[in-house]
Design a protein around this motif. Structure first.
Motif, PDB file in Angstrom:
ATOM      1  N   TRP A  64       8.096 -14.042  55.068  1.00  0.00           N
ATOM      2  CA  TRP A  64       6.803 -13.978  54.637  1.00  0.00           C
ATOM      3  C   TRP A  64       5.893 -13.132  55.109  1.00  0.00           C
ATOM      4  O   TRP A  64       4.984 -12.303  54.339  1.00  0.00           O
ATOM      5  CB  TRP A  64       6.235 -15.509  54.764  1.00  0.00           C
ATOM      6  CG  TRP A  64       4.833 -15.706  54.297  1.00  0.00           C
ATOM      7  CD1 TRP A  64       3.752 -15.657  55.218  1.00  0.00           C
ATOM      8  CD2 TRP A  64       4.312 -15.950  53.034  1.00  0.00           C
ATOM      9  NE1 TRP A  64       2.722 -15.977  54.623  1.00  0.00           N
ATOM     10  CE2 TRP A  64       2.943 -16.072  53.415  1.00  0.00           C
ATOM     11  CE3 TRP A  64       4.848 -16.037  51.966  1.00  0.00           C
ATOM     12  CZ2 TRP A  64       2.129 -16.160  52.096  1.00  0.00           C
ATOM     13  CZ3 TRP A  64       4.078 -16.110  50.849  1.00  0.00           C
ATOM     14  CH2 TRP A  64       2.593 -16.034  50.905  1.00  0.00           C
ATOM     15  N   ALA A 120       6.081  -9.568  53.861  1.00  0.00           N
ATOM     16  CA  ALA A 120       5.809  -9.197  52.444  1.00  0.00           C
ATOM     17  C   ALA A 120       4.727  -8.254  52.405  1.00  0.00           C
ATOM     18  O   ALA A 120       3.699  -8.479  52.581  1.00  0.00           O
ATOM     19  CB  ALA A 120       5.686 -10.282  51.804  1.00  0.00           C
ATOM     20  N   PRO A 121       5.017  -7.118  51.564  1.00  0.00           N
ATOM     21  CA  PRO A 121       4.125  -6.022  51.192  1.00  0.00           C
ATOM     22  C   PRO A 121       3.007  -6.790  50.342  1.00  0.00           C
ATOM     23  O   PRO A 121       1.872  -6.425  50.470  1.00  0.00           O
ATOM     24  CB  PRO A 121       4.728  -4.862  50.448  1.00  0.00           C
ATOM     25  CG  PRO A 121       6.113  -5.444  49.949  1.00  0.00           C
ATOM     26  CD  PRO A 121       6.302  -6.834  50.944  1.00  0.00           C
ATOM     27  N   GLN A 122       3.306  -7.952  49.585  1.00  0.00           N
ATOM     28  CA  GLN A 122       2.170  -8.388  48.690  1.00  0.00           C
ATOM     29  C   GLN A 122       1.175  -9.102  49.374  1.00  0.00           C
ATOM     30  O   GLN A 122       0.056  -9.225  49.184  1.00  0.00           O
ATOM     31  CB  GLN A 122       3.016  -9.555  47.881  1.00  0.00           C
ATOM     32  CG  GLN A 122       3.930  -8.565  46.957  1.00  0.00           C
ATOM     33  CD  GLN A 122       5.356  -8.828  47.425  1.00  0.00           C
ATOM     34  OE1 GLN A 122       5.501  -8.763  48.436  1.00  0.00           O
ATOM     35  NE2 GLN A 122       6.195  -8.653  46.510  1.00  0.00           N
ATOM     36  N   LEU A 123       1.597  -9.561  50.910  1.00  0.00           N
ATOM     37  CA  LEU A 123       0.797 -10.393  51.671  1.00  0.00           C
ATOM     38  C   LEU A 123      -0.560  -9.376  52.168  1.00  0.00           C
ATOM     39  O   LEU A 123      -1.675  -9.623  52.309  1.00  0.00           O
ATOM     40  CB  LEU A 123       1.515 -10.918  53.080  1.00  0.00           C
ATOM     41  CG  LEU A 123       0.479 -11.748  53.894  1.00  0.00           C
ATOM     42  CD1 LEU A 123       0.402 -12.964  53.031  1.00  0.00           C
ATOM     43  CD2 LEU A 123       1.480 -12.100  54.987  1.00  0.00           C
ATOM     44  N   GLN A 160      -1.690  -7.107  50.585  1.00  0.00           N
ATOM     45  CA  GLN A 160      -2.676  -6.590  49.510  1.00  0.00           C
ATOM     46  C   GLN A 160      -3.591  -8.136  49.278  1.00  0.00           C
ATOM     47  O   GLN A 160      -4.671  -7.550  48.393  1.00  0.00           O
ATOM     48  CB  GLN A 160      -1.794  -6.370  48.037  1.00  0.00           C
ATOM     49  CG  GLN A 160      -0.836  -5.206  48.282  1.00  0.00           C
ATOM     50  CD  GLN A 160       0.040  -5.219  47.210  1.00  0.00           C
ATOM     51  OE1 GLN A 160       0.069  -5.900  46.323  1.00  0.00           O
ATOM     52  NE2 GLN A 160       0.906  -4.084  47.314  1.00  0.00           N
ATOM     53  N   ILE A 161      -3.480  -9.186  50.036  1.00  0.00           N
ATOM     54  CA  ILE A 161      -4.285 -10.304  49.665  1.00  0.00           C
ATOM     55  C   ILE A 161      -5.540  -9.980  50.444  1.00  0.00           C
ATOM     56  O   ILE A 161      -5.786  -9.827  51.642  1.00  0.00           O
ATOM     57  CB  ILE A 161      -3.723 -11.570  49.930  1.00  0.00           C
ATOM     58  CG1 ILE A 161      -2.426 -11.724  49.028  1.00  0.00           C
ATOM     59  CG2 ILE A 161      -4.579 -12.540  49.604  1.00  0.00           C
ATOM     60  CD1 ILE A 161      -1.609 -12.876  49.312  1.00  0.00           C
TER      61      ILE A 161
END
Length: 122
Positions: free
Chosen positions: A17, A20-23, A25-26
């Motif tokens: 978790w 994660a590259p998406q994290l 971006q938040i």
């Protein structure tokens, strides 16, 4: 806020978790965006303990920032183990709220600084 990392070398769910590259971006949310200064924070949980599981970090942060906190637990948690001889309803109705109190204490949330309504439903 930096993601929490475990100290060992295993790649468990937390490491997956956190990496994660998406994290990344938040965008971070400022507490004042969630709760304007002077406003009261109200956390409604179906069962004792759920307020800490769902919002423990947020409660800790907002408490540190001296926001007014209101917790509402709808049930007393006594129906979580129907038919159990180890965890009968009478025992659970006492233990569940105590678990919440201990969890909040461990988070450093001063109990005297919050209001807590317990609905008392089974």
């Amino acid at each position: 806020m930096k993601p929490a990392l475990l100290s060992d070398n295993r790649r468990g769910p937390a490491q997956i978790w956190n990496s994660a590259p998406q994290l990344a971006q938040i965008p971070a949310i400022n507490p004042a965006t969630l709760v304007p200064k002077g406003a009261r924070v109200v956390i409604i949980a179906p069962h004792p303990g759920d307020e800490v599981i769902a919002c423990g970090g947020l409660l800790q942060l907002l408490s540190t920032l001296e926001y007014s906190l209101q917790l509402i637990s709808i049930t007393d948690g006594s129906a979580s183990h129907p038919g159990s001889t180890v965890w009968p309803a009478k025992r659970l109705s006492v233990v569940r709220p105590q678990e919440s109190v201990e969890a909040l204490r461990r988070l450093g949330v001063p109990l005297h600084s919050l209001k807590w309504i317990r609905g008392g439903f089974a």
